[in-house]
Structures are given as structure tokens and as C-alpha cells.
Design an enzyme around this catalytic site. Structure first.
Site, PDB file in Angstrom:
ATOM      1  N   ASP A  14      57.710  34.619  54.791  1.00  0.00           N
ATOM      2  CA  ASP A  14      58.535  34.817  56.002  1.00  0.00           C
ATOM      3  C   ASP A  14      59.980  34.302  55.904  1.00  0.00           C
ATOM      4  OD1 ASP A  14      56.077  35.724  56.836  1.00  0.00           O
ATOM      5  OD2 ASP A  14      55.890  34.389  58.549  1.00  0.00           O
ATOM      6  N   HIS A  82      60.493  37.160  68.459  1.00  0.00           N
ATOM      7  CA  HIS A  82      61.011  37.000  67.092  1.00  0.00           C
ATOM      8  C   HIS A  82      60.396  38.053  66.176  1.00  0.00           C
ATOM      9  CE1 HIS A  82      57.143  34.947  67.010  1.00  0.00           C
ATOM     10  NE2 HIS A  82      57.116  35.198  65.717  1.00  0.00           N
ATOM     11  N   LYS A 107      52.643  41.310  58.470  1.00  0.00           N
ATOM     12  CA  LYS A 107      51.524  40.768  59.251  1.00  0.00           C
ATOM     13  C   LYS A 107      51.972  40.537  60.684  1.00  0.00           C
ATOM     14  CE  LYS A 107      52.932  36.183  57.888  1.00  0.00           C
ATOM     15  NZ  LYS A 107      53.340  35.701  59.220  1.00  0.00           N
ATOM     16  N   CYS A 152      53.158  29.322  59.155  1.00  0.00           N
ATOM     17  CA  CYS A 152      52.729  30.377  58.243  1.00  0.00           C
ATOM     18  C   CYS A 152      52.463  29.870  56.833  1.00  0.00           C
ATOM     19  CB  CYS A 152      53.730  31.520  58.271  1.00  0.00           C
ATOM     20  SG  CYS A 152      53.642  32.380  59.867  1.00  0.00           S
TER      21      CYS A 152
HETATM   22  C1  VGL Z   1      55.820  31.732  62.265  1.00  0.00           C
HETATM   23  C2  VGL Z   1      55.683  31.051  64.446  1.00  0.00           C
HETATM   24  C3  VGL Z   1      55.478  32.347  64.860  1.00  0.00           C
HETATM   25  C4  VGL Z   1      56.031  31.365  60.839  1.00  0.00           C
HETATM   26  C5  VGL Z   1      55.605  33.042  62.673  1.00  0.00           C
HETATM   27  O1  VGL Z   1      56.480  32.235  60.042  1.00  0.00           O
HETATM   28  O2  VGL Z   1      55.768  30.194  60.479  1.00  0.00           O
HETATM   29  N1  VGL Z   1      55.842  30.751  63.164  1.00  0.00           N
HETATM   30  N2  VGL Z   1      55.442  33.324  63.963  1.00  0.00           N
HETATM   31 ZN    ZN Z   2      55.406  35.372  64.637  1.00  0.00          ZN
END
Ligand code: VGL
Ligand code: ZN
Length: 199
Positions: A14, A82, A107, A152
Site C-alpha cells: 500500500d 481513502h 484489495k 496492512c
Molecule cells: C490501511 C487503514 C485503512 C493500510 C488501509 O494500508 O494500512 N489502513 N485501509
Molecule cells: Zn483502506
């Protein structure tokens, strides 16, 4: 470090604009993961080893968004909107070198299930397919970096251990949300206790 490139993969979790400074769910110093990940990814690529990047990839109105006004379940965290599919915020950080990346896993695209882990969604049952992909390649060891340490990256590392993989967490190549306060330390301790090798 002696990496067996024939049996190893790099996972870049991510590294997206919304998790970097200026983004909707900015992680402090989030963009600092880019440089070390690029260096490691180029090394894996030169050795013909897989480099896998994940993208949080939510539809508008996703169940994890605070804007939906839903009351979170016990232990559940809701977030500002987000990584909405197709938006700038969902794109990789502009300096992330995409050339070495051999697979992109998206995902969190099901409206009613969130997905922190690169392997299983938060219902803990729905697979992303990454486990099977790595198995198909004969990968036994994964090196993990990216965002965020306490969400994540954490869930991906724990699932990778459960799948029987040897897991190295690249400490210099991760940054955390640290919400609630202390969650980064807690995640690092839990990973260590689960057998994740922090390097
Ligand atoms: C994530 C919060 C919500 C991450 C993704 O990538 O850690 N955190 N969605
Ligand atoms: Zn997220």
C-alpha cells in the site's frame, strides 16, 4: 543478508498517495518507505525474484469509511475516505519504482468487507489469491515493507506466518498510523512473538 532469491518474494504494501503526507489517511513520514523499497525491489528484480505491490482499492461509499455514518463494531476502526478506485489518492506514490513490480494485488474492493491483509480480507475467509500465487511460484520466504506498520503490514505479516511462510519485516521500509496511540509498538511486539523476523 543472504537472500535465497529462488524462493523469496518482496511485498510492497500500500505505498499509495493517500497513506503518504498530504493524503487522506496520511501516515507520518509515509513516503520514507519509497527509497528503501525501491533499492530492495531493484535487487529482487535483478535476481529475477518476484516483487509484489498491493493497493488498497475501495469503491466509493466503502464500509470502512467514516463518511458512511455507521457505528463501528467492537474493535473495528473507521477511516476517512481513502484509496477510492481510480483516484489520485489510490495511485502509487509517484517515486515508487513500478518497473521491478511483477504483480499488483488490489484489495478492499468489496463494498461490505474491509481488507487490511494482502492475503485475506477482514472476514478472515475471503482470499485475495496472493497465497496461491506465491505457492505456485514456490516462494517460501517473504520480505515485507510499506504502509501501514500497524494495519496492512501487520495483518499481511501475521497471515504470511499462518500460511507457513518465513517472514522478514524490513524495519526501515515501514511506517505506521499509530492509531490508537501505541498500536505500532503493539504490532511490532505481536509480529515478533508470532515469529516474524524484524530486520
Ligand atoms: C490501511 C487503514 C485503512 C493500510 C488501509 O494500508 O494500512 N489502513 N485501509
Ligand atoms: Zn483502506
Amino acid at each position: 543478508m543472504n537472500i535465497d532469491f529462488k524462493k523469496s518474494a518482496l511485498l510492497e504494501i500500500d505505498v499509495q498517495n493517500d497513506f503518504c503526507p498530504g493524503g487522506a489517511l496520511a501516515v507520518t513520514d509515509g513516503s520514507d518507505v519509497v527509497k528503501p523499497l525501491n533499492e530492495i525491489a531493484r535487487g529482487f528484480n535483478a535476481a529475477c525474484a518476484p516483487v509484489i505491490a498491493t493497493q488498497d482499492w475501495h469503491p466509493a461509499g466503502h464500509c470502512s469509511f467514516l463518511s458512511g455514518g455507521r457505528t463501528p463494531a467492537e474493535g473495528e476502526v473507521l477511516w476517512p475516505d481513502h484509496c477510492v478506485q481510480g483516484t489520485e489518492g489510490a495511485e502509487f506514490h509517484k517515486d515508487l519504482d513500478i518497473k521491478p513490480i511483477t504483480l499488483i494485488v488490489r484489495k478492499g474492493f468489496r463494498p461490505f468487507v474491509d481488507s487490511y491483509s494482502a492475503f485475506f480480507e477482514n472476514d478472515r475467509k475471503t482470499a485475495t489469491g496472493l497465497g496461491g500465487f506465491l505457492k505456485g511460484l514456490g516462494v517460501e520466504t517473504v520480505y515485507l515493507g510499506g504502509l501501514a506498520t500497524d494495519y496492512c503490514v501487520f495483518f499481511s505479516a501475521m497471515d504470511a506466518v499462518k500460511l507457513g511462510l518465513t517472514v522478514y519485516l524490513l524495519r526501515d521500509a515501514v511506517r505506521g498510523v499509530n492509531f490508537p496511540e501505541g498500536s505500532v509498538e503493539k504490532a511490532l511486539t505481536a509480529m515478533k512473538n508470532a515469529g516474524v523476523l524484524i530486520v
